[in-house]
Design an enzyme around this catalytic site. Sequence first.
Site, short mmCIF file in Angstrom:
data_model
loop_
_atom_site.label_atom_id
_atom_site.label_comp_id
_atom_site.label_asym_id
_atom_site.label_seq_id
_atom_site.Cartn_x
_atom_site.Cartn_y
_atom_site.Cartn_z
N SER A 82 0.83 -1.20 0.00
CA SER A 82 0.00 0.00 0.00
C SER A 82 0.87 1.26 0.00
O SER A 82 1.67 1.45 -0.91
CB SER A 82 -0.97 -0.06 1.19
OG SER A 82 -2.04 0.81 1.00
N ASP A 207 -9.96 -6.02 -3.73
CA ASP A 207 -9.43 -4.81 -3.10
C ASP A 207 -10.30 -3.59 -3.43
O ASP A 207 -10.47 -3.24 -4.59
CB ASP A 207 -7.99 -4.58 -3.58
CG ASP A 207 -7.24 -3.57 -2.74
OD1 ASP A 207 -7.89 -2.73 -2.09
OD2 ASP A 207 -6.00 -3.63 -2.73
N HIS A 235 -7.31 -6.08 0.31
CA HIS A 235 -6.16 -5.16 0.38
C HIS A 235 -4.98 -5.73 1.18
O HIS A 235 -3.90 -5.15 1.14
CB HIS A 235 -6.63 -3.82 0.97
CG HIS A 235 -5.65 -2.71 0.79
ND1 HIS A 235 -5.27 -2.24 -0.45
CD2 HIS A 235 -4.95 -1.98 1.69
CE1 HIS A 235 -4.38 -1.26 -0.30
NE2 HIS A 235 -4.17 -1.07 0.98
#
Length: 256
Positions: A82, A207, A235
């Site tokens: 991320s 996600d 995610h």
Amino acid sequence: MNDIWWQTYGEGNCHLVLLHGWGLNAEVWHCIREELGSHFTLHLVDLPGYGRSSGFGAMTLEEMTAQVAKNAPDQAIWLGWSLGGLVASQMALTHPERVQALVTVASSPCFSAREGWPGIKPEILGGFQQQLSDDFQRTVERFLALQTLGTETARQDARTLKSVVLAQPMPDVEVLNGGLEILKTVDLREALKNVNMPFLRLYGYLDGLVPRKMVPLLDTLWPHSTSQIMAKAAHAPFISHPAAFCQALMTLKSSL
């Protein structure tokens, strides 16, 4: 300047730097540490201002990367999840000779939706920034719940992420705001056309923060990179699908 928290673990002959995402810390890798530690020497890092790396204010992506680079081994695979994916990518751009391979996990070179580009609506990121100053804890919890939405183990995965956050000191609002600012403004799509080390991109099909629609766009933009979408992951694929996640890294290692 303070030092960032950095721990090495495992005895593999290949170094692997692991960079966590927004609001979290290096404990997020706990569920795959054993497995990966038998194949790699892991470098577990709390990004500046997060977890045990306290005493830092808000930073730009370049400043954050420079701080992490100070402690890093001469040669390693850099893996970022991320927000951490942007830091790993920036490292590949500024210190390519030190990055054996780049791995981004549930990450985007441009998190913010733009014309013709899928992403998080800028007003949603702006809303998170506003809510941070109103109800800090609740905002972080909402963000974590979004990350696991849709997976078969969503509740359990969200609890895992929450326990990671609560296990360490909470980052300052200023630091969290700075992280959201990076997610809102950074765009590395063009810059990453020029990296020439092995480049693996891992995604979760479910996600909600990094839409899978971007995968074919990046396949075209970065033909030198390889993408893999994990079918039932969201995610945080290393939490919901640890075995498949570790296997992807072993495969990469054996190809180097």
